[in-house]
Scaffold this active site. Structure first.
Site, PDB file in Angstrom:
ATOM      1  N   SER A  68       0.815  -1.119  -0.177  1.00 27.13           N
ATOM      2  CA  SER A  68      -0.089   0.071  -0.162  1.00 27.13           C
ATOM      3  C   SER A  68       0.936   1.251  -0.070  1.00 27.13           C
ATOM      4  CB  SER A  68      -0.941   0.178   1.221  1.00 27.13           C
ATOM      5  OG  SER A  68      -1.374  -1.209   1.429  1.00 27.13           O
TER       6      SER A  68
HETATM    7  N1  SAH Z   1      -0.619  -5.001   3.986  1.00 22.56           N
HETATM    8  C1  SAH Z   1       0.140  -5.333   2.854  1.00 22.56           C
HETATM    9  C2  SAH Z   1      -0.588  -4.831   1.534  1.00 22.56           C
HETATM   10  C3  SAH Z   1      -1.634  -6.115   1.283  1.00 22.56           C
HETATM   11  S1  SAH Z   1      -2.282  -6.158  -0.317  1.00 22.56           S
HETATM   12  C4  SAH Z   1       1.408  -4.812   2.972  1.00 22.56           C
HETATM   13  O1  SAH Z   1       1.468  -3.929   3.921  1.00 22.56           O
HETATM   14  O2  SAH Z   1       2.355  -4.876   2.010  1.00 22.56           O
HETATM   15  C5  SAH Z   1      -3.633  -7.337  -0.135  1.00 22.56           C
HETATM   16  C6  SAH Z   1      -3.124  -8.645   0.218  1.00 22.56           C
HETATM   17  O3  SAH Z   1      -4.301  -9.195   0.912  1.00 22.56           O
HETATM   18  C7  SAH Z   1      -2.613  -9.549  -0.652  1.00 22.56           C
HETATM   19  O4  SAH Z   1      -1.267  -9.966  -0.286  1.00 22.56           O
HETATM   20  C8  SAH Z   1      -3.573 -10.653  -0.786  1.00 22.56           C
HETATM   21  O5  SAH Z   1      -2.723 -11.974  -0.969  1.00 22.56           O
HETATM   22  C9  SAH Z   1      -4.175 -10.769   0.550  1.00 22.56           C
HETATM   23  N2  SAH Z   1      -5.446 -11.297   0.705  1.00 22.56           N
HETATM   24  C10 SAH Z   1      -6.532 -11.168  -0.447  1.00 22.56           C
HETATM   25  N3  SAH Z   1      -7.701 -11.730   0.082  1.00 22.56           N
HETATM   26  C11 SAH Z   1      -7.176 -12.277   1.336  1.00 22.56           C
HETATM   27  C12 SAH Z   1      -7.881 -13.247   2.062  1.00 22.56           C
HETATM   28  N4  SAH Z   1      -9.194 -13.948   1.865  1.00 22.56           N
HETATM   29  N5  SAH Z   1      -7.070 -13.746   3.310  1.00 22.56           N
HETATM   30  C13 SAH Z   1      -5.911 -13.399   3.358  1.00 22.56           C
HETATM   31  N6  SAH Z   1      -5.316 -12.514   2.626  1.00 22.56           N
HETATM   32  C14 SAH Z   1      -5.770 -12.234   1.501  1.00 22.56           C
END
Ligand code: SAH
Length: 221
Positions: A68
């Protein structure tokens, strides 16, 4: 006076610019700013985009996901109003950057991602940085983490069409959850949910854009 060319700012200058950008976008809580000063975003971004770690931009990471934008990380962290005794759950480990910042503010952080590769890589960074209060888990985070519930704070960093019911159920009374809500290819809204004895209270913080919260485990790429 620095003898470095302008396009190669020193580490100190880069850090100052980074913190200035956060403040100018509304990240004003000094505890959050201190945590973001303490956690270098560099190690969380590999490959092609590594040189852009200090820009206030979302960037691609492995498995087709994104880290993000720092100001959004700051605003979401600020909205959580974390206390040092808090147990926090993050859904969407991604690079691990958000979890690392949470770990500086809370007692315990659990972070879940559906991609085992992202979890493995994030764990290695947490270990290298000595962030011993984070547990990273591969699972579908829509179901939360019942064995560690309830949580004082929950942060979802992938967009859901509605705040997932199991997560609302695993939020402590007095707890706060921050979650982007909306269709993945449309404008999403960052929602803050407060749980009290009277029920749930919602407020809308701002428009955001996140990758979608998907079902099941991801294929590592
Ligand atoms: N917080 C992260 C950015 C997240 S991007 C950072 O600091 O870099 C969103 C993430 O959510 C992705 O890695 C994706 O794999 C995960 N995601 C999406 N659906 C999900 C689910 N149902 N359970 C766990 N993770 C999930």
């Amino acid at each position: 006076m620095s003898d470095l060319p302008e396009d190669h700012p020193s580490d100190a200058e880069r850090k100052m610019q980074f913190l200035y950008a956060l403040r100018s976008k509304g990240v004003t809580d000094s505890l959050v700013l201190n945590a973001m000063e303490a956690i270098d975003r560099g190690p969380f971004i590999r490959g092609l985009f590594a040189g852009r770690a200090y820009e206030d931009m979302p960037l691609p990471i492995a498995c087709g996901q994104t880290i993000s934008q720092p100001s959004v990380v700051g605003l979401m962290t600020q909205a959580l109003e974390i206390s040092p005794r808090d147990k926090v759950l993050e859904i969407g480990t991604g690079s691990g950057y958000q979890a690392a910042i949470l770990s500086k503010l809370a007692r315990r952080v659990y972070t879940i991602d559906r991609h085992s590769r992202l979890v493995r890589e994030a764990r290695a960074i947490f270990e290298a940085l000595d962030l011993a209060n984070i547990t990273a888990i591969t699972a579908d985070g829509s179901f939360g983490l019942p064995e560690q519930a309830p949580f004082d704070r929950i942060i979802v960093t992938a967009a859901a069409e509605d705040p997932p019911g199991p997560l609302l159920a695993q939020l402590k009374e007095g707890g706060i959850m921050v979650v982007p809500v909306g269709q993945s290819d449309a404008v999403q809204h960052l929602i803050r949910v407060r749980k009290s004895a009277q029920g749930l209270e919602y407020d809308e913080l701002r428009a955001v854009r996140f990758v979608p919260l998907l079902e099941g485990l991801g294929k590592d790429t």
